[in-house]
Design a protein around this motif. Structure first.
Motif, PDB file in Angstrom:
ATOM      1  N   ILE A  93     -16.019 -16.019  -8.457  1.00 12.77           N
ATOM      2  CA  ILE A  93     -14.810 -16.805  -8.256  1.00 12.77           C
ATOM      3  C   ILE A  93     -13.948 -16.144  -7.185  1.00 12.77           C
ATOM      4  O   ILE A  93     -13.435 -15.047  -7.378  1.00 12.77           O
ATOM      5  N   LYS A  94     -13.822 -16.834  -6.067  1.00 11.17           N
ATOM      6  CA  LYS A  94     -12.991 -16.349  -4.954  1.00 11.17           C
ATOM      7  C   LYS A  94     -11.578 -16.899  -5.133  1.00 11.17           C
ATOM      8  O   LYS A  94     -11.401 -18.093  -5.388  1.00 11.17           O
ATOM      9  N   PRO A  95     -10.572 -16.058  -4.980  1.00 10.22           N
ATOM     10  CA  PRO A  95      -9.194 -16.519  -5.199  1.00 10.22           C
ATOM     11  C   PRO A  95      -8.704 -17.460  -4.111  1.00 10.22           C
ATOM     12  O   PRO A  95      -9.011 -17.284  -2.940  1.00 10.22           O
ATOM     13  N   GLU A  96      -7.974 -18.481  -4.544  1.00 10.40           N
ATOM     14  CA  GLU A  96      -7.277 -19.371  -3.611  1.00 10.40           C
ATOM     15  C   GLU A  96      -5.764 -19.273  -3.805  1.00 10.40           C
ATOM     16  O   GLU A  96      -5.010 -19.473  -2.876  1.00 10.40           O
ATOM     17  N   LEU A  97      -5.341 -18.976  -5.020  1.00  6.93           N
ATOM     18  CA  LEU A  97      -3.937 -18.740  -5.352  1.00  6.93           C
ATOM     19  C   LEU A  97      -3.915 -17.799  -6.544  1.00  6.93           C
ATOM     20  O   LEU A  97      -4.582 -18.062  -7.552  1.00  6.93           O
ATOM     21  N   VAL A  98      -3.185 -16.706  -6.415  1.00  7.25           N
ATOM     22  CA  VAL A  98      -3.059 -15.740  -7.515  1.00  7.25           C
ATOM     23  C   VAL A  98      -1.586 -15.431  -7.677  1.00  7.25           C
ATOM     24  O   VAL A  98      -0.922 -15.048  -6.711  1.00  7.25           O
ATOM     25  N   ARG A  99      -1.121 -15.613  -8.913  1.00  4.90           N
ATOM     26  CA  ARG A  99       0.293 -15.346  -9.193  1.00  4.90           C
ATOM     27  C   ARG A  99       0.421 -14.398 -10.367  1.00  4.90           C
ATOM     28  O   ARG A  99      -0.292 -14.514 -11.356  1.00  4.90           O
ATOM     29  N   LEU A 100       1.365 -13.474 -10.234  1.00  7.66           N
ATOM     30  CA  LEU A 100       1.755 -12.597 -11.324  1.00  7.66           C
ATOM     31  C   LEU A 100       2.889 -13.309 -12.050  1.00  7.66           C
ATOM     32  O   LEU A 100       3.950 -13.543 -11.481  1.00  7.66           O
ATOM     33  N   MET A 101       2.605 -13.696 -13.280  1.00  6.99           N
ATOM     34  CA  MET A 101       3.617 -14.415 -14.049  1.00  6.99           C
ATOM     35  C   MET A 101       4.583 -13.402 -14.657  1.00  6.99           C
ATOM     36  O   MET A 101       4.169 -12.326 -15.093  1.00  6.99           O
ATOM     37  N   PRO A 102       5.851 -13.726 -14.680  1.00  7.91           N
ATOM     38  CA  PRO A 102       6.889 -12.744 -15.003  1.00  7.91           C
ATOM     39  C   PRO A 102       6.880 -12.288 -16.457  1.00  7.91           C
ATOM     40  O   PRO A 102       6.456 -13.005 -17.356  1.00  7.91           O
ATOM     41  N   ASN A 103       7.385 -11.059 -16.632  1.00 11.42           N
ATOM     42  CA  ASN A 103       7.572 -10.560 -17.991  1.00 11.42           C
ATOM     43  C   ASN A 103       9.036 -10.612 -18.411  1.00 11.42           C
ATOM     44  O   ASN A 103       9.395 -10.143 -19.472  1.00 11.42           O
ATOM     45  N   GLN A 104       9.856 -11.197 -17.579  1.00  9.27           N
ATOM     46  CA  GLN A 104      11.269 -11.369 -17.903  1.00  9.27           C
ATOM     47  C   GLN A 104      11.616 -12.847 -17.822  1.00  9.27           C
ATOM     48  O   GLN A 104      11.305 -13.508 -16.832  1.00  9.27           O
ATOM     49  N   THR A 105      12.264 -13.356 -18.837  1.00  5.53           N
ATOM     50  CA  THR A 105      12.687 -14.750 -18.833  1.00  5.53           C
ATOM     51  C   THR A 105      13.594 -15.003 -17.643  1.00  5.53           C
ATOM     52  O   THR A 105      14.481 -14.216 -17.344  1.00  5.53           O
ATOM     53  N   GLY A 106      13.320 -16.094 -16.930  1.00  9.69           N
ATOM     54  CA  GLY A 106      14.133 -16.471 -15.790  1.00  9.69           C
ATOM     55  C   GLY A 106      13.609 -15.956 -14.464  1.00  9.69           C
ATOM     56  O   GLY A 106      14.072 -16.388 -13.410  1.00  9.69           O
ATOM     57  N   GLU A 107      12.672 -15.010 -14.475  1.00 10.73           N
ATOM     58  CA  GLU A 107      12.082 -14.527 -13.224  1.00 10.73           C
ATOM     59  C   GLU A 107      11.099 -15.544 -12.681  1.00 10.73           C
ATOM     60  O   GLU A 107      10.443 -16.251 -13.432  1.00 10.73           O
ATOM     61  N   GLU A 108      10.970 -15.580 -11.381  1.00  7.09           N
ATOM     62  CA  GLU A 108      10.001 -16.451 -10.722  1.00  7.09           C
ATOM     63  C   GLU A 108       8.640 -15.753 -10.665  1.00  7.09           C
ATOM     64  O   GLU A 108       8.577 -14.536 -10.550  1.00  7.09           O
ATOM     65  N   PRO A 109       7.536 -16.525 -10.725  1.00 10.28           N
ATOM     66  CA  PRO A 109       6.216 -15.933 -10.519  1.00 10.28           C
ATOM     67  C   PRO A 109       6.150 -15.291  -9.133  1.00 10.28           C
ATOM     68  O   PRO A 109       6.817 -15.729  -8.200  1.00 10.28           O
ATOM     69  N   LYS A 110       5.326 -14.253  -9.012  1.00 10.51           N
ATOM     70  CA  LYS A 110       5.161 -13.559  -7.743  1.00 10.51           C
ATOM     71  C   LYS A 110       3.755 -13.822  -7.214  1.00 10.51           C
ATOM     72  O   LYS A 110       2.772 -13.442  -7.847  1.00 10.51           O
ATOM     73  N   GLU A 111       3.677 -14.476  -6.074  1.00  6.76           N
ATOM     74  CA  GLU A 111       2.392 -14.858  -5.498  1.00  6.76           C
ATOM     75  C   GLU A 111       1.818 -13.712  -4.667  1.00  6.76           C
ATOM     76  O   GLU A 111       2.523 -13.062  -3.906  1.00  6.76           O
ATOM     77  N   VAL A 112       0.510 -13.491  -4.825  1.00  6.87           N
ATOM     78  CA  VAL A 112      -0.198 -12.506  -4.029  1.00  6.87           C
ATOM     79  C   VAL A 112      -0.572 -13.167  -2.711  1.00  6.87           C
ATOM     80  O   VAL A 112      -1.152 -14.251  -2.702  1.00  6.87           O
ATOM     81  N   GLN A 113      -0.259 -12.535  -1.624  1.00 11.20           N
ATOM     82  CA  GLN A 113      -0.689 -13.044  -0.323  1.00 11.20           C
ATOM     83  C   GLN A 113      -2.165 -12.694  -0.146  1.00 11.20           C
ATOM     84  O   GLN A 113      -2.544 -11.538  -0.224  1.00 11.20           O
ATOM     85  N   LEU A 114      -2.969 -13.732   0.051  1.00  6.88           N
ATOM     86  CA  LEU A 114      -4.417 -13.521   0.176  1.00  6.88           C
ATOM     87  C   LEU A 114      -4.828 -13.414   1.628  1.00  6.88           C
ATOM     88  O   LEU A 114      -4.221 -13.901   2.514  1.00  6.88           O
TER      89      LEU A 114
END
Length: 144
Positions: A123-144
């Protein structure tokens, strides 16, 4: 609000994938989502999972190679950090890769890494996001 560099985000994503081998993998079956738990291996941000050539998922990814994977959620409630992974699947029958990824845990399903039914989904990544561990934070996208 925590500002992470791209390197920090990538390191955190890889750490979550390394520490959490099991995640959900969704494919499309009969034009509807079909999700199952899978065990993942990784190199950098490419994921690999072992399967049988006789499973629905092989047929499903041949018809539609796109997948959605969630990995790392611990079930502790709101605020758990996890990886949201969108990728494109291909079937990899490399004998070297099959040998490398083989574990004795696969023995109930296969006769060994040489079993013709044993294959690897790459599986090759097309979009990878780190989902937040704090309520209200935005997901952080990995630049591929």
């Amino acid at each position: 609000m925590c500002l992470l560099s791209q390197q920090d985000i990538r390191v955190e994503v890889e750490k979550i994938i390394e520490e959490n081998k099991v995640g959900t993998m969704a494919t499309i079956k009969n034009n509807r989502p079909h999700t199952r738990f899978m065990t993942f291996f990784h190199e950098d941000l490419t994921l690999y999972t072992a399967t049988s050539t006789e499973t629905d998922k092989v047929e499903e990814v041949e018809e539609n190679p796109y997948t959605h994977i969630l990995i790392g959620y611990q079930g502790e409630g709101y605020g758990d950090q996890y990886v949201d992974y969108h990728g494109k699947v291909s079937i990899n029958n490399s004998e070297e890769l099959k040998q490398k990824l083989w574990t004795d845990n696969m023995a109930p399903w296969f006769d060994g890494p040489q079993d013709p039914a044993y294959t690897i989904l790459e599986i090759k990544p097309e979009l990878v996001r780190l989902m937040p561990n704090q309520t209200g934070e935005e997901p952080k996208e990995v630049q591929l």
